[in-house]
Design a protein around this motif. Structure first.
Motif, short mmCIF file in Angstrom:
data_model
loop_
_atom_site.label_atom_id
_atom_site.label_comp_id
_atom_site.label_asym_id
_atom_site.label_seq_id
_atom_site.Cartn_x
_atom_site.Cartn_y
_atom_site.Cartn_z
N GLY A 47 61.50 36.45 26.79
CA GLY A 47 60.99 35.14 27.17
C GLY A 47 60.85 34.91 28.66
N ILE A 48 61.30 35.84 29.48
CA ILE A 48 61.21 35.67 30.93
C ILE A 48 59.79 35.96 31.39
CG2 ILE A 48 62.01 36.55 33.15
CD1 ILE A 48 64.71 37.08 31.85
N VAL A 49 59.30 35.10 32.29
CA VAL A 49 57.97 35.27 32.87
C VAL A 49 58.11 35.60 34.35
CG1 VAL A 49 55.71 34.22 33.30
CG2 VAL A 49 56.98 33.63 31.22
N GLY A 50 57.52 36.69 34.78
CA GLY A 50 57.49 37.05 36.19
C GLY A 50 56.10 36.86 36.76
N TYR A 51 56.04 36.40 38.01
CA TYR A 51 54.75 36.14 38.65
C TYR A 51 54.56 37.09 39.83
CZ TYR A 51 54.52 31.83 35.95
OH TYR A 51 54.48 30.92 34.93
N GLY A 52 53.40 37.69 39.89
CA GLY A 52 53.01 38.52 41.02
C GLY A 52 51.67 38.08 41.55
N GLU A 53 51.19 38.79 42.55
CA GLU A 53 49.88 38.50 43.13
C GLU A 53 49.21 39.81 43.49
OE1 GLU A 53 47.82 36.20 46.94
OE2 GLU A 53 49.88 35.74 46.39
N ALA A 54 47.95 39.93 43.09
CA ALA A 54 47.16 41.13 43.37
C ALA A 54 46.03 40.76 44.32
CB ALA A 54 46.60 41.72 42.08
N PHE A 55 45.83 41.58 45.33
CA PHE A 55 44.74 41.35 46.29
C PHE A 55 43.39 41.46 45.57
CE2 PHE A 55 42.02 42.42 49.89
CZ PHE A 55 42.50 41.55 50.85
N GLY A 56 42.40 40.70 45.96
CA GLY A 56 42.50 39.46 46.64
C GLY A 56 41.15 39.08 47.23
N TYR A 57 40.99 37.75 47.35
CA TYR A 57 39.82 37.14 48.00
C TYR A 57 38.51 37.64 47.37
CZ TYR A 57 43.38 35.72 51.32
OH TYR A 57 44.50 35.18 51.90
N ASN A 58 37.60 38.17 48.19
CA ASN A 58 36.29 38.58 47.67
C ASN A 58 36.38 39.72 46.66
OD1 ASN A 58 35.92 36.96 49.93
ND2 ASN A 58 34.11 38.03 50.64
N ALA A 59 37.50 40.45 46.67
CA ALA A 59 37.66 41.59 45.76
C ALA A 59 38.29 41.20 44.43
CB ALA A 59 38.53 42.66 46.43
N ILE A 60 38.56 39.92 44.20
CA ILE A 60 39.24 39.50 42.98
C ILE A 60 38.52 39.94 41.71
CG2 ILE A 60 39.75 37.45 41.59
CD1 ILE A 60 40.96 36.18 44.07
N PRO A 61 37.20 39.81 41.59
CA PRO A 61 36.56 40.24 40.34
C PRO A 61 36.85 41.71 40.00
CG PRO A 61 35.03 38.88 41.59
CD PRO A 61 36.21 39.15 42.50
N ALA A 62 36.81 42.59 41.01
CA ALA A 62 37.07 44.00 40.76
C ALA A 62 38.54 44.23 40.41
CB ALA A 62 36.69 44.82 41.99
N THR A 63 39.45 43.55 41.12
CA THR A 63 40.87 43.72 40.85
C THR A 63 41.22 43.20 39.46
OG1 THR A 63 41.39 43.50 43.19
CG2 THR A 63 43.20 43.17 41.65
N ARG A 64 40.64 42.07 39.12
CA ARG A 64 40.92 41.50 37.79
C ARG A 64 40.45 42.44 36.68
NH1 ARG A 64 39.95 35.26 35.92
NH2 ARG A 64 40.78 35.50 33.82
N ALA A 65 39.25 43.01 36.86
CA ALA A 65 38.74 43.94 35.85
C ALA A 65 39.65 45.16 35.73
CB ALA A 65 37.32 44.35 36.21
N ALA A 66 40.11 45.68 36.86
CA ALA A 66 41.00 46.84 36.83
C ALA A 66 42.30 46.50 36.12
CB ALA A 66 41.28 47.32 38.25
#
Length: 367
Positions: A47-66
């Motif tokens: 039940g624990i949720v951890g939050y991170g952050e992946a770079f970023g900005y203009n590259a978000i669509p590519a990072t999200r797809a990966a």
């Protein structure tokens, strides 16, 4: 007790409008009107949720797809309490898709989320998990967008100084603008200049000499390409001390930078280089090689909180980068904002120290 496994991995893009003192500007050939962040939410079977952050900005669509198509499927259902083993099981099969770029950024976001989760499971902050803690805050330096002209830049610098900032980083490529900023700030404030690899080596050498009157704390990424360590060596010693590393692919790639006499400061970016795990390796490398740490962290999401946890671990981090704009709504309710003395508090709650405001996540989530 059974070992917790990963049940869900969610990529959450936030687009939050911001205002700034200077003229419209941005990076990557665009003017920015929103600060865009890719939050990585990992839910475990306990039940624990951890939050991170992946770079970023203009590259978000590519990072999200990966993240969604390549990286996350390999982690779902797998044990997640041993972070080292968990990340190794991802890095090795995925290295053929690049040790930098979108896959590496996705891995960075996952690593941060796993550390946040581990701290929450232990009931203490990441820094205290690592045997540190107690550092209440660290000085922020405001990282500005490009102004391009002396008068607007000086106006921004004065306004930020009046708000309590004692350190400012410029993104300009004309040495005269750095000198103008120094004139506006006076002698006491720390001033840095990041030119984002704008110059060739002869141009950087000439500019470094011209920058002496600006009394910079450091000159960041003065030569193209960023991997040109030999070129950095030719620029060092002429004027300001040299800083670099935000574009370094991974922790292993920092070895060459750390070994070079060119650099005084190493600048790992926790959302790009492999998360907290990689940052820890780079921090220890910096200590062995006699380099100072100046993290790259123009973020407002979990990437900033992860960097603040690292500032509690590595006492030689004198300042933490802070994106010098004003968000319409802060992601963590304002605890991630500098106070009127220009100090960023280091959250001491479990994990990264705080969770994103769910209302902000709902209101600014991109479709």
């Amino acid at each position: 007790m059974s070992t917790a496994t990963v049940e869900k991995i969610e990529a959450i893009q936030l687009d939050i409008p911001f205002s700034q003192y200077g003229p419209p500007a941005g990076f990557g050939g665009t003017n920015w009107t929103t600060a865009n962040y890719l939050i990585v939410a990992v839910t475990a079977s306990d039940g624990i949720v951890g939050y991170g952050e992946a770079f970023g900005y203009n590259a978000i669509p590519a990072t999200r797809a990966a993240l969604e198509k390549t990286v996350a499927p390999l982690l779902l259902g797998k044990p997640c309490e041993n972070i080292g083993a968990c990340m190794a099981a991802l890095e090795k099969p995925l290295h053929i898709f690049g040790r930098s770029g979108p896959v590496q950024y996705a891995l960075s976001g996952l690593d941060i989320a796993l550390w946040d989760m581990a701290g929450k499971r232990a009931g203490i902050s990441v820094a205290r998990m690592l045997g540190h803690g107690g550092r209440g805050g660290v000085r922020a330096y405001a990282s500005l967008l490009k102004a391009g002209e002396a008068k607007p830049l000086q106006k921004v610098c004065v306004a930020l100084a009046e708000e309590g900032h004692t350190a400012i980083k410029l993104h300009e490529t004309e040495p005269g603008l750095a000198i103008a900023a120094r004139e506006a700030l006076g002698p006491a404030a720390d001033l840095m200049l990041d030119v984002n690899c704008a110059w060739d080596v002869p141009g950087a050498r000439e500019a470094a000499g011209r920058l002496v009157p600006a009394r910079l704390k450091w000159l960041e990424e003065p030569v193209w390409p960023p991997e040109n360590v030999a070129g950095l060596l030719q620029v060092s010693g002429i004027g300001p001390e040299i800083a670099a590393g935000e574009n370094c692919a991974n922790a292993v790639a920092f070895d060459e930078l750390a070994s070079s006499a060119a650099l005084a400061y190493l600048q790992p970016s926790v959302t790009k280089v492999g998360g907290i795990s990689a940052f820890l390796r780079i921090g220890h490398l910096a200590a062995v090689r006699g380099k100072r740490l100046a993290p790259h962290s123009p973020y407002f999401g979990p990437g900033l909180l992860a960097t603040l946890q690292m500032a509690a671990v590595f006492a030689d981090i004198e300042m933490v980068e802070y994106f010098g704009v004003r968000l319409e709504a802060p992601i963590f309710g304002g605890i991630e904002l500098p106070d009127d003395r220009g100090i960023l508090a280091i959250p001491d709650g479990p994990g990264l120290g705080a969770d994103p405001d769910p209302d902000v996540m709902r209101r600014y989530r991109a479709n």
